[in-house]
Design a protein around this motif. Structure first.
Motif: not given
Length: 372
Positions: A232-245
């Motif tokens: 899924d797509i998640f969000e880092s503490s500094d607001g950057v979206p990232i997909f992780i599988g």
């Protein structure tokens, strides 16, 4: 490439427009074939002048080709075209069914003069009840269920690229390569075809088999039902979206060890199949835990652990992508003189990629060379 290209010595005549036919021509041209794009006199291929989402079509699919202009409404234009086709190994076309037959450019007519010709037709549909219909990429995405699987529930959505047009062209090129190999054995050409609808149906074949195996109709991908627990797509503490599988048990072990969060060690998450069944609780939990970390930390965890990950990018950002720019780009000069670059074909021969041999052709640039 420094060595001889695989299709050197093969001549291709391209009677095509828009995306599907030009894609097949591009693949063959990049592989070394001499691809001669026949355009209408005057304005040429309509893609030279398209705006909006079509503005990049001509530049995307016309490198390594030659341009000839002919008026097929005149006897002289028809005669010149047939003389050119008589010298060819391959003929590509993606006009509506029957359009070229009426002008004397159908397979049977051309094969009489050139029995070794590989004639590749790229259509909306292969043989069957729909074969006379007009199709577009978006039409077959709706018909096949691809748009249903792509959009939110109840809101079918076409994919964000002309996937069926481009893959239809790719399958056309694959058919041509197979037919050329068969001609090596038999000495005879043949008529091969690829299509939009059957390509789209092939793309959703895994969802069809999902239904066959489970007995349940597949839900749109946006519904969040996945074979993998963390995907899924998640969000880092500094607001950057990232997909992780996280798609294997080994990856789950690496992921949980790197995060060091006891909540992820719950026995309910012990196996991927268990995790996939409780995504409605697992995904919010993972999102909350990942939100503690800046993007640099999340990317390092994934990079070091061999986990699939990606920042969410736009196509425009690919111009500066370091991996593509390490050898996966082709330098182009646009008709207005702008210098740019475009991704090369996604194949490699040894250590070499396929590059630029001929720039984007000016309209009719090769008339004198090829028609004299």
């Amino acid at each position: 490439m420094k060595k001889q290209l695989p299709l050197e010595g093969i001549r291709v005549i391209e009677f095509s427009h828009m995306v599907m036919g030009p894609t097949a021509g591009l693949v063959l041209a990049d592989l070394g074939a001499e691809v001669i794009k026949v355009e209408p006199e005057g304005k040429g291929d309509p893609t030279r002048h398209l705006k909006s989402t079509g503005a990049g079509f001509f530049a995307s699919f016309s490198r390594n080709k030659k341009s000839v202009t002919l008026d097929l409404a005149t006897p002289g234009g028809v005669a010149a075209a047939k003389k050119l086709i008589a010298t060819a190994d391959v003929f590509l076309e993606n006009f509506r069914p029957g359009a070229l037959d009426a002008k004397g450019f159908g397979y049977e007519a051309l094969a009489k003069e050139n029995p070794g010709l590989i004639y590749c037709s790229m259509k909306g549909f292969l043989a069957g009840p729909y074969e006379k219909r007009t199709a577009l990429d978006e039409v077959v995405q709706m018909m096949s269920g691809l748009a249903y699987m792509t959009g939110p529930a109840g809101r079918p959505l076409r994919a964000g690229a002309p996937v069926n047009d481009m893959m239809g062209g790719m399958f056309g090129a694959i058919a041509v390569l197979a037919a050329l190999r068969e001609r090596d054995r038999t000495g005879k050409g043949q008529h091969v075809q690829s299509s939009l609808f059957e390509n789209a149906a092939w793309l959703v074949s895994t969802h069809m088999m999902q239904h066959a195996v489970s007995g349940l109709e597949p839900e749109p991908m946006s519904a969040g039902k996945r074979a993998w627990g963390v995907y899924d797509i998640f969000e880092s503490s500094d607001g950057v979206p990232i997909f992780i599988g996280v798609v294997t048990e080994r990856q789950w072990e690496i992921f949980t060890r790197a995060l060091g969060e006891p909540e992820l060690l719950d026995p309910a998450y012990a196996t991927n199949n268990q995790r996939s069944l409780v995504r409605e609780t697992l995904i919010p939990l993972v999102a909350r835990l990942l939100k503690k970390h800046p993007i640099a930390r999340l990317e390092k965890i994934c990079e070091d652990g061999g986990l699939p990950f990606a920042r969410i990018q736009t196509p425009s950002q690919l111009f500066d992508d370091p991996h593509l720019n390490a050898g996966g780009m082709v330098e182009l000069t646009l008709p207005d003189g702008t210098q740019t670059k475009i991704p090369a074909l996604p194949i490699q021969f040894g250590d070499e990629r396929l590059g630029l041999r001929l720039p984007l052709p000016r309209l009719g640039e090769h008339n004198k060379e090829l028609l004299k």
